[in-house]
Motif scaffolding. Structure first.
Motif, PDB file in Angstrom:
ATOM      1  N   VAL A   1      -3.323  13.089 -20.979  1.00 30.85           N
ATOM      2  CA  VAL A   1      -2.838  11.729 -21.029  1.00 30.85           C
ATOM      3  C   VAL A   1      -3.366  10.797 -20.031  1.00 30.85           C
ATOM      4  N   GLN A   2      -3.879  11.436 -18.712  1.00 28.79           N
ATOM      5  CA  GLN A   2      -4.494  10.482 -17.842  1.00 28.79           C
ATOM      6  C   GLN A   2      -5.851  10.425 -17.807  1.00 28.79           C
ATOM      7  N   ALA A   3      -6.246  10.877 -19.112  1.00 28.42           N
ATOM      8  CA  ALA A   3      -7.965  10.898 -19.103  1.00 28.42           C
ATOM      9  C   ALA A   3      -8.317  10.216 -20.433  1.00 28.42           C
ATOM     10  N   LEU A   4      -7.538  10.489 -21.410  1.00 30.21           N
ATOM     11  CA  LEU A   4      -7.948  10.041 -22.659  1.00 30.21           C
ATOM     12  C   LEU A   4      -7.880   8.526 -22.898  1.00 30.21           C
ATOM     13  N   GLY A   5      -8.931   7.957 -23.121  1.00 26.13           N
ATOM     14  CA  GLY A   5      -9.068   6.268 -23.117  1.00 26.13           C
ATOM     15  C   GLY A   5      -9.539   5.542 -21.559  1.00 26.13           C
ATOM     16  N   ALA A   6      -9.524   6.625 -20.702  1.00 31.62           N
ATOM     17  CA  ALA A   6     -10.083   6.147 -19.374  1.00 31.62           C
ATOM     18  C   ALA A   6     -11.533   6.787 -18.807  1.00 31.62           C
TER      19      ALA A   6
ATOM     20  N   ALA B   1      -5.641   2.005 -31.217  1.00 30.38           N
ATOM     21  CA  ALA B   1      -6.006   2.200 -29.916  1.00 30.38           C
ATOM     22  C   ALA B   1      -7.133   3.233 -29.825  1.00 30.38           C
ATOM     23  N   LEU B   2      -7.370   4.350 -30.582  1.00 29.87           N
ATOM     24  CA  LEU B   2      -8.038   4.998 -30.610  1.00 29.87           C
ATOM     25  C   LEU B   2      -9.347   4.578 -31.162  1.00 29.87           C
ATOM     26  N   ALA B   3      -9.301   3.835 -32.186  1.00 32.19           N
ATOM     27  CA  ALA B   3     -10.280   3.327 -32.887  1.00 32.19           C
ATOM     28  C   ALA B   3     -11.003   2.329 -31.928  1.00 32.19           C
ATOM     29  N   LEU B   4     -10.242   1.671 -30.947  1.00 36.81           N
ATOM     30  CA  LEU B   4     -10.956   0.618 -29.870  1.00 36.81           C
ATOM     31  C   LEU B   4     -11.810   1.406 -29.017  1.00 36.81           C
ATOM     32  N   VAL B   5     -11.170   2.434 -28.561  1.00 36.63           N
ATOM     33  CA  VAL B   5     -12.110   3.365 -27.686  1.00 36.63           C
ATOM     34  C   VAL B   5     -13.253   3.841 -28.188  1.00 36.63           C
ATOM     35  N   ARG B   6     -13.250   4.415 -29.387  1.00 37.11           N
ATOM     36  CA  ARG B   6     -14.434   4.994 -30.016  1.00 37.11           C
ATOM     37  C   ARG B   6     -15.525   3.894 -30.328  1.00 37.11           C
ATOM     38  N   GLU B   7     -14.846   2.571 -30.707  1.00 35.61           N
ATOM     39  CA  GLU B   7     -15.949   1.504 -30.821  1.00 35.61           C
ATOM     40  C   GLU B   7     -16.515   0.806 -29.623  1.00 35.61           C
ATOM     41  N   GLU B   8     -15.765   1.031 -28.409  1.00 34.73           N
ATOM     42  CA  GLU B   8     -16.625   0.560 -27.497  1.00 34.73           C
ATOM     43  C   GLU B   8     -17.026   1.603 -26.551  1.00 34.73           C
ATOM     44  N   GLY B   9     -16.642   2.978 -26.575  1.00 37.64           N
ATOM     45  CA  GLY B   9     -17.327   4.093 -26.076  1.00 37.64           C
ATOM     46  C   GLY B   9     -16.662   4.362 -24.819  1.00 37.64           C
ATOM     47  N   ALA B  10     -16.216   5.535 -24.658  1.00 35.13           N
ATOM     48  CA  ALA B  10     -15.711   6.125 -23.583  1.00 35.13           C
ATOM     49  C   ALA B  10     -16.418   6.068 -22.168  1.00 35.13           C
ATOM     50  N   ALA B  11     -17.621   6.023 -22.240  1.00 37.18           N
ATOM     51  CA  ALA B  11     -18.646   6.094 -21.018  1.00 37.18           C
ATOM     52  C   ALA B  11     -18.479   4.488 -20.673  1.00 37.18           C
ATOM     53  N   ARG B  12     -18.607   3.656 -21.527  1.00 30.36           N
ATOM     54  CA  ARG B  12     -18.715   2.291 -21.037  1.00 30.36           C
ATOM     55  C   ARG B  12     -17.360   2.035 -20.573  1.00 30.36           C
ATOM     56  N   ILE B  13     -16.278   2.247 -21.174  1.00 27.11           N
ATOM     57  CA  ILE B  13     -15.008   1.985 -20.469  1.00 27.11           C
ATOM     58  C   ILE B  13     -14.911   2.604 -19.246  1.00 27.11           C
TER      59      ILE B  13
END
Length: 415
Positions: free
Chosen positions: A205-210, A294-306
């Motif tokens: 929970v403290q990793a996915l999306g960050a 929310a998951l689609a937004l992360v996938r679209e932008e890219g976890a590495a860039r975020i």
């Protein structure tokens, strides 16, 4: 990234995404759409919600590197971890029963095995200082006939796990990112160490999306959407990989996790294939749809860039804090900037979106009050102030943080 950043509108000074992440504009639109759908439609709305759930599973699978059927949705990270703890215990009990039957034991236990219904002969390694939501599922499962819990002290590194690994260990439970310190666990190294015959359960929970992390190392993973994913409450991803399906059982499975529960001539029914076997009931459809957005937004932008953007913002905050005389922990460093994570297991090098500070000579409660009064949202934990910005955090927040800390320090010196 400018288009991505336009999708957020949290207040200036908000530095508490490890606690709650204000939702994105796409999530807001989905929640409004779903509320309107439920207002205007009857049972036919369920078909649309089922389609949203299937789409969210495909998106989650793409992010985590698994098949859609290895994804289910539950109400929270805690729900997912309770399901995992009981499933692992049920699998261990079944394995013990098979071993006892093979040894010709009836009504008792063979050496190293258990009869059906008895406590399993096995242990799970759990970090004592992990967030309580990651500890209590295993303690409660142990009290209900699950695996015995062996608690570890310190950051969970591969070396620490190695020191406690023996033939009784069936599973290791770990937080991908520690909620208090921001330490990012070396999941790949831990999984390589424990091997395919032991189960690695990950609270993400403290990793996915960050941040990026070795999701492929996790056999079971749970992550709610209310923090870094910025999806609001009510839904969490539960991933259960096929590779361990034959070593776990439906410990907390309800009617939604079994085959043909409505028309079954008798119960219990066989479990459904995939992660859904470990669900209690159908998920909150609108919450899952929001989580999917929310998951689609992360996938679209890219976890590495975020992650890289979060690192830049967090680095600026920590630099301002140190300039004001604060001690800091976690976050990116010159030797380990974000975007270069390699899972070394070194708590000083493997950071996340979470860092912390304290001001020598100042009461942490007073520091927290001053930050709050200045419009800076943070969390106080065990004498430290936790900082957890997101990619959308205004870089100008660092200046306000530095000024506020400097003011508090001057007051502490003259007190």
């Amino acid at each position: 990234m400018p288009e991505y950043l336009k999708k957020f509108a949290e207040p200036f000074g908000y530095l508490d995404f490890a606690r709650f992440g204000p939702v994105s504009e796409p999530v807001r639109r989905v929640l409004l759409r779903e509320a309107d759908r439920l207002h205007r439609h009857g049972w036919d709305a369920l078909e649309s919600l089922d389609a949203d759930t299937a789409a969210a599973a495909r998106t989650a699978g793409g992010l985590l590197g698994c098949a859609p059927h290895e994804i289910a949705f539950v109400g929270s990270t805690s729900h997912g971890l309770f399901a995992a703890a009981h499933a692992v215990g049920a699998g261990a009990r079944a394995a013990g029963a098979r071993a006892a039957a093979g040894a010709g034991v009836v009504g008792g236990t063979a050496s190293g095995g258990t009869a059906d219904g008895a406590a399993p002969d096995g242990t799970v390694l759990v970090a004592r200082n992990d967030f309580p939501g990651a500890v209590y599922p295993w303690l409660r499962a142990a009290g209900n006939g699950g695996l015995a819990v062996r608690q570890l002290d310190g950051p969970v590194t591969a070396d620490l796990v190695r020191d406690h690994l023996d033939d009784r260990v069936r599973a290791v439970a770990v937080c991908a990112v520690d909620a208090a310190t921001g330490y990012r666990a070396p999941l790949a190294a831990i999984k390589e160490l424990i091997g395919p015959d032991r189960i690695l359960v990950v609270d993400a929970v403290q990793a996915l999306g960050a941040v990026e992390f070795a999701a492929d190392a996790a056999d079971v993973l749970a992550a709610g959407g209310q923090k870094w994913l910025r999806a609001g409450w009510g839904a969490a991803v539960l991933m259960v990989r096929d590779r361990i399906a034959d070593r776990i059982g439906p410990g907390l499975s309800g009617w939604s996790g079994v085959v043909d529960p409505i028309d079954a001539p008798a119960h219990p029914c066989p479990p459904r294939p995939g992660a859904v076997a470990h669900t209690l009931t159908n998920p909150d459809g609108p919450a899952v749809a929001a989580l999917g957005a929310a998951l689609a937004l992360v996938r679209e932008e890219g976890a590495a860039r975020i992650e890289a953007r979060i690192g830049e913002v967090l680095g600026g905050l920590l630099a301002a804090a140190r300039a004001a005389g604060a001690e800091t922990g976690g976050g990116p460093t010159a030797d380990a900037p974000y975007g270069s994570y390699r899972g070394t297991g070194d708590p000083a090098a493997d950071g996340s979106g979470i860092a912390r500070l304290r001001l020598p000579g100042a009461d942490p409660a007073a520091v927290h009050r001053a930050l709050t009064a200045a419009g800076l949202a943070t969390t106080r934990r065990a004498g430290w102030i936790r900082l957890s910005p997101h990619a959308s955090t205004d870089p100008g927040t660092a200046e306000l943080l530095g000024e506020t800390l400097a003011h508090v320090r001057r007051g502490a010196r003259t007190a």
